[in-house]
Design an enzyme around this catalytic site. Structure first.
Site, PDB file in Angstrom:
ATOM      1  N   ARG A  54      22.797  56.651  81.639  1.00  0.00           N
ATOM      2  CA  ARG A  54      22.659  56.441  80.196  1.00  0.00           C
ATOM      3  C   ARG A  54      22.138  57.733  79.568  1.00  0.00           C
ATOM      4  O   ARG A  54      20.980  57.845  79.224  1.00  0.00           O
ATOM      5  CB  ARG A  54      21.712  55.263  79.940  1.00  0.00           C
ATOM      6  CG  ARG A  54      21.846  54.643  78.577  1.00  0.00           C
ATOM      7  CD  ARG A  54      20.516  54.574  77.863  1.00  0.00           C
ATOM      8  NE  ARG A  54      19.857  55.863  77.793  1.00  0.00           N
ATOM      9  CZ  ARG A  54      18.617  56.050  77.367  1.00  0.00           C
ATOM     10  NH1 ARG A  54      17.880  55.045  77.028  1.00  0.00           N
ATOM     11  NH2 ARG A  54      18.080  57.261  77.290  1.00  0.00           N
TER      12      ARG A  54
ATOM     13  N   LYS B 177      15.024  69.286  79.973  1.00  0.00           N
ATOM     14  CA  LYS B 177      13.651  68.775  79.905  1.00  0.00           C
ATOM     15  C   LYS B 177      12.681  69.721  80.615  1.00  0.00           C
ATOM     16  O   LYS B 177      11.566  69.955  80.151  1.00  0.00           O
ATOM     17  CB  LYS B 177      13.564  67.381  80.542  1.00  0.00           C
ATOM     18  CG  LYS B 177      14.066  66.290  79.607  1.00  0.00           C
ATOM     19  CD  LYS B 177      12.928  65.464  79.032  1.00  0.00           C
ATOM     20  CE  LYS B 177      13.310  64.838  77.723  1.00  0.00           C
ATOM     21  NZ  LYS B 177      13.009  63.435  77.555  1.00  0.00           N
TER      22      LYS B 177
ATOM     23  N   ASP C 241      10.099  58.922  80.711  1.00  0.00           N
ATOM     24  CA  ASP C 241       9.929  59.405  79.337  1.00  0.00           C
ATOM     25  C   ASP C 241      10.549  58.453  78.323  1.00  0.00           C
ATOM     26  O   ASP C 241      10.014  58.272  77.231  1.00  0.00           O
ATOM     27  CB  ASP C 241      10.529  60.806  79.199  1.00  0.00           C
ATOM     28  CG  ASP C 241      10.183  61.429  77.860  1.00  0.00           C
ATOM     29  OD1 ASP C 241       9.008  61.306  77.459  1.00  0.00           O
ATOM     30  OD2 ASP C 241      11.070  62.002  77.207  1.00  0.00           O
ATOM     31  N   ASP C 242      11.688  57.840  78.696  1.00  0.00           N
ATOM     32  CA  ASP C 242      12.365  56.942  77.742  1.00  0.00           C
ATOM     33  C   ASP C 242      11.486  55.735  77.421  1.00  0.00           C
ATOM     34  O   ASP C 242      11.499  55.229  76.305  1.00  0.00           O
ATOM     35  CB  ASP C 242      13.702  56.458  78.323  1.00  0.00           C
ATOM     36  CG  ASP C 242      14.563  57.641  78.739  1.00  0.00           C
ATOM     37  OD1 ASP C 242      14.779  58.525  77.901  1.00  0.00           O
ATOM     38  OD2 ASP C 242      14.979  57.698  79.913  1.00  0.00           O
TER      39      ASP C 242
ATOM     40  N   GLU D 272      14.578  60.019  84.082  1.00  0.00           N
ATOM     41  CA  GLU D 272      15.168  60.375  82.792  1.00  0.00           C
ATOM     42  C   GLU D 272      16.562  59.771  82.644  1.00  0.00           C
ATOM     43  O   GLU D 272      17.414  59.932  83.533  1.00  0.00           O
ATOM     44  CB  GLU D 272      15.269  61.915  82.755  1.00  0.00           C
ATOM     45  CG  GLU D 272      15.431  62.490  81.408  1.00  0.00           C
ATOM     46  CD  GLU D 272      14.214  62.303  80.517  1.00  0.00           C
ATOM     47  OE1 GLU D 272      13.067  62.390  80.981  1.00  0.00           O
ATOM     48  OE2 GLU D 272      14.428  62.071  79.326  1.00  0.00           O
ATOM     49  N   ASP D 273      16.772  59.067  81.562  1.00  0.00           N
ATOM     50  CA  ASP D 273      18.093  58.539  81.214  1.00  0.00           C
ATOM     51  C   ASP D 273      18.729  57.672  82.300  1.00  0.00           C
ATOM     52  O   ASP D 273      19.937  57.764  82.557  1.00  0.00           O
ATOM     53  CB  ASP D 273      19.024  59.688  80.782  1.00  0.00           C
ATOM     54  CG  ASP D 273      18.666  60.181  79.379  1.00  0.00           C
ATOM     55  OD1 ASP D 273      17.723  59.624  78.789  1.00  0.00           O
ATOM     56  OD2 ASP D 273      19.312  61.111  78.883  1.00  0.00           O
TER      57      ASP D 273
ATOM     58  N   TYR E 251      17.863  71.136  73.834  1.00  0.00           N
ATOM     59  CA  TYR E 251      17.747  69.711  74.069  1.00  0.00           C
ATOM     60  C   TYR E 251      18.595  68.950  73.049  1.00  0.00           C
ATOM     61  O   TYR E 251      19.570  69.480  72.545  1.00  0.00           O
ATOM     62  CB  TYR E 251      16.248  69.293  74.118  1.00  0.00           C
ATOM     63  CG  TYR E 251      16.151  68.032  74.907  1.00  0.00           C
ATOM     64  CD1 TYR E 251      16.542  67.993  76.247  1.00  0.00           C
ATOM     65  CD2 TYR E 251      15.786  66.847  74.312  1.00  0.00           C
ATOM     66  CE1 TYR E 251      16.559  66.808  76.956  1.00  0.00           C
ATOM     67  CE2 TYR E 251      15.794  65.658  75.025  1.00  0.00           C
ATOM     68  CZ  TYR E 251      16.184  65.642  76.341  1.00  0.00           C
ATOM     69  OH  TYR E 251      16.214  64.473  77.039  1.00  0.00           O
TER      70      TYR E 251
ATOM     71  N   ASN F  43      18.624  57.299  67.531  1.00  0.00           N
ATOM     72  CA  ASN F  43      19.307  58.598  67.512  1.00  0.00           C
ATOM     73  C   ASN F  43      20.775  58.391  67.872  1.00  0.00           C
ATOM     74  O   ASN F  43      21.101  57.412  68.524  1.00  0.00           O
ATOM     75  CB  ASN F  43      18.683  59.532  68.559  1.00  0.00           C
ATOM     76  CG  ASN F  43      17.240  59.827  68.269  1.00  0.00           C
ATOM     77  OD1 ASN F  43      16.878  60.175  67.170  1.00  0.00           O
ATOM     78  ND2 ASN F  43      16.394  59.679  69.286  1.00  0.00           N
TER      79      ASN F  43
HETATM   80  P1  NAD Z   1      18.376  50.285  75.085  1.00  0.00           P
HETATM   81  O1  NAD Z   1      19.834  50.172  75.280  1.00  0.00           O
HETATM   82  O2  NAD Z   1      17.470  50.122  76.239  1.00  0.00           O
HETATM   83  O3  NAD Z   1      17.932  49.168  73.979  1.00  0.00           O
HETATM   84  C1  NAD Z   1      18.653  48.850  72.806  1.00  0.00           C
HETATM   85  C2  NAD Z   1      18.185  47.499  72.298  1.00  0.00           C
HETATM   86  O4  NAD Z   1      18.748  47.267  71.029  1.00  0.00           O
HETATM   87  C3  NAD Z   1      18.592  46.312  73.176  1.00  0.00           C
HETATM   88  O5  NAD Z   1      17.538  45.405  73.245  1.00  0.00           O
HETATM   89  C4  NAD Z   1      19.725  45.655  72.407  1.00  0.00           C
HETATM   90  O6  NAD Z   1      19.793  44.264  72.617  1.00  0.00           O
HETATM   91  C5  NAD Z   1      19.295  45.946  70.982  1.00  0.00           C
HETATM   92  N1  NAD Z   1      20.404  45.921  70.032  1.00  0.00           N
HETATM   93  C6  NAD Z   1      21.637  46.428  70.175  1.00  0.00           C
HETATM   94  N2  NAD Z   1      22.362  46.174  69.053  1.00  0.00           N
HETATM   95  C7  NAD Z   1      21.554  45.499  68.218  1.00  0.00           C
HETATM   96  C8  NAD Z   1      21.716  44.969  66.922  1.00  0.00           C
HETATM   97  N3  NAD Z   1      22.864  45.083  66.262  1.00  0.00           N
HETATM   98  N4  NAD Z   1      20.680  44.351  66.358  1.00  0.00           N
HETATM   99  C9  NAD Z   1      19.512  44.226  67.009  1.00  0.00           C
HETATM  100  N5  NAD Z   1      19.290  44.727  68.239  1.00  0.00           N
HETATM  101  C10 NAD Z   1      20.308  45.345  68.831  1.00  0.00           C
HETATM  102  O7  NAD Z   1      18.124  51.653  74.353  1.00  0.00           O
HETATM  103  P2  NAD Z   1      16.727  52.430  74.198  1.00  0.00           P
HETATM  104  O8  NAD Z   1      16.544  53.391  75.288  1.00  0.00           O
HETATM  105  O9  NAD Z   1      15.657  51.447  73.934  1.00  0.00           O
HETATM  106  O10 NAD Z   1      17.013  53.284  72.893  1.00  0.00           O
HETATM  107  C11 NAD Z   1      17.254  52.651  71.639  1.00  0.00           C
HETATM  108  C12 NAD Z   1      17.309  53.698  70.540  1.00  0.00           C
HETATM  109  O11 NAD Z   1      16.033  54.322  70.426  1.00  0.00           O
HETATM  110  C13 NAD Z   1      18.312  54.813  70.795  1.00  0.00           C
HETATM  111  O12 NAD Z   1      19.039  55.076  69.644  1.00  0.00           O
HETATM  112  C14 NAD Z   1      17.454  56.005  71.130  1.00  0.00           C
HETATM  113  O13 NAD Z   1      18.033  57.203  70.680  1.00  0.00           O
HETATM  114  C15 NAD Z   1      16.195  55.719  70.355  1.00  0.00           C
HETATM  115  N6  NAD Z   1      15.028  56.399  70.946  1.00  0.00           N
HETATM  116  C16 NAD Z   1      14.255  57.152  70.131  1.00  0.00           C
HETATM  117  C17 NAD Z   1      13.171  57.809  70.643  1.00  0.00           C
HETATM  118  C18 NAD Z   1      12.295  58.630  69.740  1.00  0.00           C
HETATM  119  O14 NAD Z   1      12.450  58.597  68.569  1.00  0.00           O
HETATM  120  N7  NAD Z   1      11.341  59.359  70.263  1.00  0.00           N
HETATM  121  C19 NAD Z   1      12.866  57.711  72.004  1.00  0.00           C
HETATM  122  C20 NAD Z   1      13.659  56.901  72.821  1.00  0.00           C
HETATM  123  C21 NAD Z   1      14.755  56.233  72.264  1.00  0.00           C
END
Ligand code: NAD
Length: 579
Positions: free
Chosen positions: A192, A210, A305-306, A282-283, A139, A447
Site C-alpha cells: 500500500r 524516509k 509510521d502510518d 512502512e506502507d 518524499y 492525501n
Molecule cells: P486505510 O485504507 O487504512 O483506511 C481508510 C479508511 O477509510 C477505512 O476505514 C475505510 O473504510 C474508510 N473509508 C473509505 N471510503 C470511505 C467513505 N467514502 N466514507 C467513509 N469512510 C471511508 O488508509 P489510512 O492509512 O488510514 O489512510 C487514510 C488517509 O489518511 C489517506 O488518504 C492518507 O493519505 C491519509 N494519511 C494522512 C496522514 C497525515 O496527514 N499525516 C498520515 C497517514 C495517512
C-alpha cells in the site's frame, strides 16, 4: 591524526589505526564521521578506505571539486580533478540552479538521487538547506511517481531487496549489506504505497526516501540507515505485465507463508543487528500492518509510521489547538471519517493521552471518540462484522448512515478526515460544525490534495473564519474576514525522524505509547504565541532540525524514565527481557 599509518595499495589507502579518544568518548575516524562503535574501541583495527580515483567514486566520502589542496595531496587526487577548488556552498548553489531548471518533479527526483549516489554530503546539505522546496521531491508526492516508474528509472540498488527467493537465507542476505552498524531499518512490502496501492518491489522508493529524511531532518548517520523491501509478489497486474518491473513476477504470497517469511526476516534482523536496531514498518496494507505491529511490538524495537507516527503528529496538533479551542483534551468530542490505520491509530493515542491525564481507564476515554467508515457510524450493533482494530470504537448508539447525520447526532468539537476520499467535508458538514462550536477544529488529513476532505479555503469560508484547520497535504494561506489564516500541515515528517533518533540515542529496546505521547507534547510545545496568532497549530517546518532535536530529547528522556534502556540500568528494565 598522528596515530594513522598510511600506505597506498592500488586504488585503496590502507589505514592502520590505533584508536584515539575523542572528547565524546569514541574514536575519531579518518573523515571526521561520528564516533566509532564500541567494538572498534576494544580492538585496534585496520581498514581500507577509498583513495585516488576510487575515492571520487565513493559517494560517502567524495567531495568532488570541494577537495582542498592538502586533501588532493593526501588522497592521491592530483590530476584526477581540474585545478579549481569549489566551496560546498558554491556546489550547492550550482546544483539548486540546475535542479530548478527541470519542469517535471520526477526529473528533479532523479537528479537528487544521482547526487546522493555521487556525493552524499552535498546531497544532505542541499536537503537540509532547502527542506521546504526539496521535501515534496524526495518524499511525497513525487516519491510516489518515482515508485510507479521505479523499474524504468532504476540505476543502482539503494537498499536491500529480500524476496521469496531468499527464503531460508535472509540472515546471509543481511550480511551482504556493506555497513555493519545499522541503527534504523525502514522496511516495506510495497502493498500500500502512499495512496497508490500495490507497487510490489518498486515500493523501495519509500524506505529510501524516509531514511534520507532520518538523516536530513533527524540527524541519524546515513551509514546507520538501511532501506529494505520485502518482495512477496504483487497483485498489480499492470506491473506484472511490465517488461521493466524489477520484482518477482507472481501474485502476493499471503497467510502462513507470508507470516513465516516476515518472521524469518525479523529474527534475522535481531540476530544480525541486536536488540537496539529500530525497524520502521512502512506502507504495509492495513490487514497486515496492525498484526505485525502487535506481534513484533513485544519482541523488537518496532514503529509503524502510518499508524503511530500519524497518531503522534495529529495528537500534537490537537494538544496545540487547545490554546485556541479552550478546555482540555478530555473536554472535547472527536468524530473521524475513516477508520483505517491512520484513523484508529490517532483515535487510540487520543484515548491514551486523555487516560494518562485524567487517570480514567482507556475503555472509558475511548467513549469520547467516534468513527465513521464506509458503512456509517461504527456502533455496537455492527460489532459482529467489524475488523478487530475497529471493535474498540463500536459504542452504544443507533445506526447512522452518513457523516452529516453523525455530526448532527454526536455534535463533535473536532472533526478528523482519514478516509482517503476527497470532498467529503461538505458545506453542510462544516456549517453544522460551525453552528455547534465557537471554534471548530477541522483536520482534513487525506492525501494527496485531490483527496483532502475539504480545502483550507472551504473550511475557513464555510465556518465564517472560525475554524482551526490543518490538513495532510499543504494548502496556501487564506484571508478570511480581513485575517490571514495559515493552515497547518500534519506532516509525519515532524515526528518520525526525531522520534526514531530519540529511540536509538537512548538505546531502548521497545517502543512504548508514552514515548509517542512525549513526542506529541514536545512538538506541540514548539508552537509559539506568534504562530497561534496566525491560526497555526504546527511550528514552521523550516525549523525541523531544531524540532527533531527537541522530540528526540523528550523521547530519550521518556525511555530512560520507563526503564526500557539497556544502558545504564538494565535491572530496571520493564520490558521483561534480558538486555
Ligand atoms: P486505510 O485504507 O487504512 O483506511 C481508510 C479508511 O477509510 C477505512 O476505514 C475505510 O473504510 C474508510 N473509508 C473509505 N471510503 C470511505 C467513505 N467514502 N466514507 C467513509 N469512510 C471511508 O488508509 P489510512 O492509512 O488510514 O489512510 C487514510 C488517509 O489518511 C489517506 O488518504 C492518507 O493519505 C491519509 N494519511 C494522512 C496522514 C497525515 O496527514 N499525516 C498520515 C497517514 C495517512
Amino acid at each position: 591524526m598522528e596515530s594513522l599509518l598510511k600506505e597506498k595499495r592500488g586504488g585503496e589507502t590502507v589505514l592502520q589505526m590505533s584508536p584515539r579518544a575523542t572528547p565524546g568518548g569514541g574514536v575519531e575516524d579518518v573523515y571526521g564521521e561520528d564516533c566509532a562503535t564500541e567494538d572498534q574501541l576494544v580492538t585496534p583495527w585496520t581498514t581500507s578506505v577509498a583513495s585516488g580515483y576510487n575515492l571520487l567514486r565513493d559517494p560517502r566520502y567524495n567531495k568532488g571539486l570541494a577537495f582542498k589542496e592538502n586533501e588532493r595531496d593526501a588522497h592521491y587526487l592530483r590530476g584526477l580533478l581540474p585545478p579549481v577548488i569549489v566551496s560546498q556552498e558554491l556546489q550547492e548553489k550550482k546544483l539548486m540552479h540546475s535542479i530548478r531548471q527541470y519542469d517535471q518533479p520526477i526529473h528533479k527526483y532523479q537528479a537528487l538521487m544521482e547526487l546522493e549516489e555521487r556525493n552524499e554530503r552535498l546531497f544532505y546539505k542541499l536537503l537540509i538547506d532547502n527542506v521546504d522546496e526539496l521535501l515534496p521531491i524526495v518524499y511525497t508526492p513525487t516519491v510516489g511517481e518515482a515508485c510507479q516508474k521505479y523499474g524504468s528509472i532504476f540505476k543502482r540498488p539503494q537498499g536491500l531487496y529480500i524476496s521469496l527467493k531468499e527464503k531460508g537465507k535472509i540472515l546471509e542476505v543481511l550480511k551482504n549489506w556493506p555497513e555493519r552498524s545499522i541503527q534504523v531499518i525502514v522496511v516495506t512490502d510495497g502493498e500500500r504505497i502512499l495512496g497508490l496501492g500495490d507497487l510490489g518491489c518498486q515500493g523501495m522508493g519509500i524506505p529510501v526516501g524516509k531514511l534520507a529524511l532520518y538523516t536530513a531532518l533527524g540527524g541519524v548517520r546515513p551509514s546507520a540507515c538501511l532501506p529494505i523491501t520485502i518482495d512477496v509478489g504483487t497483485n498489480n497486474e499492470k506491473l506484472l505485465k511490465d517488461d521493466y518491473y524489477i520484482g518477482l513476477r507472481q501474485k502476493r504470497t499471503t497467510g502462513q507463508e507470508y507470516y513465516d517469511f516476515l518472521d524469518e526476516f525479523m529474527t534475522a534482523v535481531k540476530q544480525n543487528y541486536g536488540e537496539k536496531v529500530l525497524v520502521q514498518f512502512e506502507d504495509f496494507a492495513n490487514h497486515n500492518a496492525f498484526e505485525l505491529l502487535a506481534k513484533y511490538g513485544t519482541t523488537h524495537l518496532v514503529f509503524n509510521d502510518d499508524i503511530q507516527g500519524t497518531a503522534s503528529v495529529v495528537l500534537a496538533g490537537l494538544l496545540a489547538s487547545l490554546k485556541l479551542l479552550g478546555g482540555t483534551l478530555a473536554d472535547h468530542t472527536f468524530l473521524f471519517l475513516g477508520a483505517g490505520e491512520a484513523g484508529t491509530g490517532i483515535a487510540e493515542l487520543i484515548a491514551l493521552e486523555i487516560s494518562n491525564k485524567t487517570k480514567a481507564p482507556v475503555e472509558e476515554t475511548r467513549k469520547k471518540i467516534w468513527l465513521v467508515d464506509s458503512k456509517g457510524l461504527i456502533v455496537s450493533s455492527r460489532k459482529g462484522s467489524l475488523q478487530a482494530f475497529k471493535k474498540p470504537w463500536a459504542h452504544e448508539h443507533e445506526p447512522v448512515n452518513n457523516l452529516l447525520d453523525a455530526v448532527k447526532a454526536i455534535k463533535p468539537t473536532v472533526l478528523i478526515g482519514t478516509s482517503g476520499v476527497g470532498r467529503t467535508f461538505t458545506k453542510e458538514v462544516i456549517e453544522t460544525m460551525a453552528a455547534n462550536n465557537k471554534r471548530p477544529l477541522i483536520l482534513a488529513l487525506s492525501n494527496p490534495t485531490s483527496q483532502s476532505e475539504c480545502t483550507a479555503e472551504e473550511a475557513y469560508k464555510w465556518s465564517e473564519g472560525r475554524a482551526v484547520f490543518a490538513s495532510g497535504s499543504p494548502f496556501p494561506s487564506v484571508e478570511c474576514n480581513g485575517k490571514l489564516n495559515i493552515p497547518g500541515q500534519a506532516n509525519n515528517c515532524y515526528i518520525f525522524p526525531g522520534f526514531g533518533f530519540g529511540l536509538v540515542m537512548s538505546g531502548t529496546i521497545r517502543v512504548h505509547d508514552d514515548m509517542l505521547l512525549a513526542a506529541s507534547e514536545a512538538l506541540a510545545n514548539q508552537v509559539t504565541d506568534e504562530h497561534y496568532a496566525q491560526g497555526m497549530i504546527y511550528p514552521p517546518f523550516t525549523d525541523i532540525r531544531k524540532i527533531s532535536a527537541h522530540i528526540a530529547a523528550s523521547v530519550a528522556a521518556k525511555a530512560y524514565e520507563l526503564g526500557g534502556c539497556c544502558d545504564p540500568s538494565p535491572s530496571t528494565c520493564r520490558f521483561g527481557e534480558v538486555c
